[in-house]
Design an enzyme around this catalytic site. Structure first.
Site, mmCIF file in Angstrom:
data_model
loop_
_atom_site.group_PDB
_atom_site.id
_atom_site.type_symbol
_atom_site.label_atom_id
_atom_site.label_comp_id
_atom_site.label_asym_id
_atom_site.label_seq_id
_atom_site.Cartn_x
_atom_site.Cartn_y
_atom_site.Cartn_z
ATOM 1 N N ASP A 115 40.750 38.698 42.576
ATOM 2 C CA ASP A 115 41.401 39.210 43.780
ATOM 3 C C ASP A 115 41.652 38.127 44.819
ATOM 4 O O ASP A 115 42.659 38.147 45.526
ATOM 5 C CB ASP A 115 40.542 40.316 44.415
ATOM 6 C CG ASP A 115 40.417 41.540 43.530
ATOM 7 O OD1 ASP A 115 41.020 41.554 42.444
ATOM 8 O OD2 ASP A 115 39.699 42.482 43.935
ATOM 9 N N ASP A 193 46.633 38.950 48.359
ATOM 10 C CA ASP A 193 45.577 38.850 47.360
ATOM 11 C C ASP A 193 46.131 38.141 46.129
ATOM 12 O O ASP A 193 47.279 38.387 45.724
ATOM 13 C CB ASP A 193 45.067 40.236 46.952
ATOM 14 C CG ASP A 193 43.972 40.763 47.860
ATOM 15 O OD1 ASP A 193 43.743 40.165 48.922
ATOM 16 O OD2 ASP A 193 43.357 41.791 47.506
ATOM 17 N N HIS A 242 47.564 45.233 43.906
ATOM 18 C CA HIS A 242 47.303 44.410 42.730
ATOM 19 C C HIS A 242 48.239 44.759 41.584
ATOM 20 O O HIS A 242 48.350 45.901 41.151
ATOM 21 C CB HIS A 242 45.837 44.486 42.308
ATOM 22 C CG HIS A 242 44.917 43.985 43.386
ATOM 23 N ND1 HIS A 242 43.558 44.176 43.336
ATOM 24 C CD2 HIS A 242 45.171 43.312 44.548
ATOM 25 C CE1 HIS A 242 43.004 43.643 44.429
ATOM 26 N NE2 HIS A 242 43.972 43.108 45.167
ATOM 27 N N ASP A 244 48.117 43.874 38.430
ATOM 28 C CA ASP A 244 47.634 43.925 37.043
ATOM 29 C C ASP A 244 47.308 45.324 36.532
ATOM 30 O O ASP A 244 46.729 45.471 35.455
ATOM 31 C CB ASP A 244 46.456 42.969 36.816
ATOM 32 C CG ASP A 244 45.387 43.049 37.894
ATOM 33 O OD1 ASP A 244 45.411 44.003 38.687
ATOM 34 O OD2 ASP A 244 44.531 42.141 37.937
ATOM 35 N N CYS A 348 40.512 41.792 36.439
ATOM 36 C CA CYS A 348 39.985 41.675 37.809
ATOM 37 C C CYS A 348 38.649 40.945 37.843
ATOM 38 O O CYS A 348 38.370 40.182 38.774
ATOM 39 C CB CYS A 348 39.785 43.058 38.416
ATOM 40 S SG CYS A 348 41.281 44.035 38.587
#
Length: 363
Positions: A115, A193, A242, A244, A348
């Site tokens: 992150d 991030d 995020h 992903d 992550c």
């Protein structure tokens, strides 16, 4: 011609799929439920969002931390058995309060190094996270980063954000389904991030999210310079945070996409010759601990590539495992759902420090 490993240095990673040699895996020790803040409330599933403001600043219960530690230990053992060197951050006491001129908070945890840090070639970049509870998270990695720097790596930090009230939209509420996505963050200062970016050599893909604004994306674009291209992908997620769980490159010419969070027909034109692999619908998780997950069910696509064939995938996601096999990959199942209350899954929970390969353009 590939550069000799000794000349590459201790930090060397350009994409998500070159053979993984060294990785940082997060920790659960010291984990504290993040302090109450709009970035937390509107970035986690609704059921959990009602609980976190009440528990913010308290230790996670051992029923959750012990189970997550077991999953992490098994994951570390798997990586080492596959020939990967595993490094760990130092534990910190995140329950200790701190204050800046603009906010007061306690910490969170170091479960998810992906992150807050972005590795581009031989550079480790500390990113300006928008969560007040993650403001000093980088301190847990200082021992490792100093070691990498002294061995030849570059080590950079983006401008530390103020996180003043001007960064947040007053009276924010997520947009309804079908409406344009609204974001918590303004363009007051650059924040982003690292987990809102994925790497394909000279091309990076990102999303504008509740923790990454366009000011932050532009800062990174200028920092990387003309040798790199950043492509923004539009996410339809009502709580975007995020990339992903939305868009994951798996190998040269192959990318895994979330059919709910993006329009497959509106991907960046550079991907027109790539195989777009549509992620199967996640299978329900029976574990009661999943009720405390900070992630959407699409955490199923948060896989980690050990090379362009081997992929670590959640053991319970049988449809994903079958799909990966059908696409020509070698899935390695690993139980990891008890890690979800701490913010992620395999991608992550890791920061790939060194992968064997060179900087290339795939488009």
């Amino acid at each position: 011609m590939e550069i000799d490993a000794a000349k590459r240095g201790p930090v060397w990673s350009h994409n998500e799929w070159d053979p993984l040699e060294e990785v940082i895996v997060g920790r659960i020790e010291g984990a504290t439920i993040p302090s109450r803040h709009t970035t937390v409330t509107y970035n986690v599933p609704d059921g959990v969002a009602r609980l976190y403001p009440l528990w913010g600043g308290l230790r996670y219960p051992r029923l959750l931390t012990d189970a997550a530690k077991r999953d992490l230990a098994a994951f570390v053992h798997l990586l080492e058995a596959e020939g990967v060197r595993v490094r760990r951050p130092d534990p910190l006491d995140f329950k200790r309060p701190y204050r800046t001129p603009h906010f007061a908070s306690r910490g969170f945890c170091v479960a998810c190094p992906r992150d807050a840090f972005l590795v581009i070639g031989d550079e480790i970049l500390e990113t300006p996270t928008a969560w007040p509870s993650r403001y000093f998270e980088a301190f847990a990695y200082r021992r490792l980063f100093k070691e990498y720097f002294q061995a030849g790596a570059r080590w950079t930090s983006a401008p530390k954000p103020e996180l003043s009230s001007q960064l947040w939209v007053d009276g924010y509420a997520p947009s309804d389904e079908g409406e344009p996505v609204e974001f918590i963050t303004t363009e007051h200062e650059p924040v982003f991030d690292a987990a809102d970016f994925v790497r394909c050599g000279r091309d990076l893909f990102c999303i504008r999210s509740n923790v990454s604004n366009r000011f932050g994306i532009e800062w990174l674009r200028r920092h990387l310079g003309d040798g790199y291209r950043i492509h923004e992908i539009e996410s339809h997620n009502r709580q975007p945070m995020h990339i992903d769980t939305t868009f994951m490159p798996l190998a040269p010419g192959k990318v895994l996409v979330n059919p709910r969070y993006l329009d497959v027909d509106k991907l960046p034109p550079v991907l027109k010759h790539w195989d777009v692999l549509v992620c199967p619908t996640p299978q329900p998780i029976s574990s009661w601990r999943a009720r405390f997950s900070m992630c959407s069910p699409w955490i199923s696509m948060n896989v980690l590539m050990l090379d362009a064939e081997r992929v670590v995938v959640e053991k319970t996601q049988e449809s994903m495992i079958r799909a990966l096999r059908d696409w020509g990959f070698r899935p390695i199942p690993c139980a990891f759902m008890d890690f979800a209350p701490f913010g992620g899954s395999f991608h992550c929970a890791t920061l790939d420090v060194r992968r064997r390969g060179e900087l290339e353009s795939y488009f």
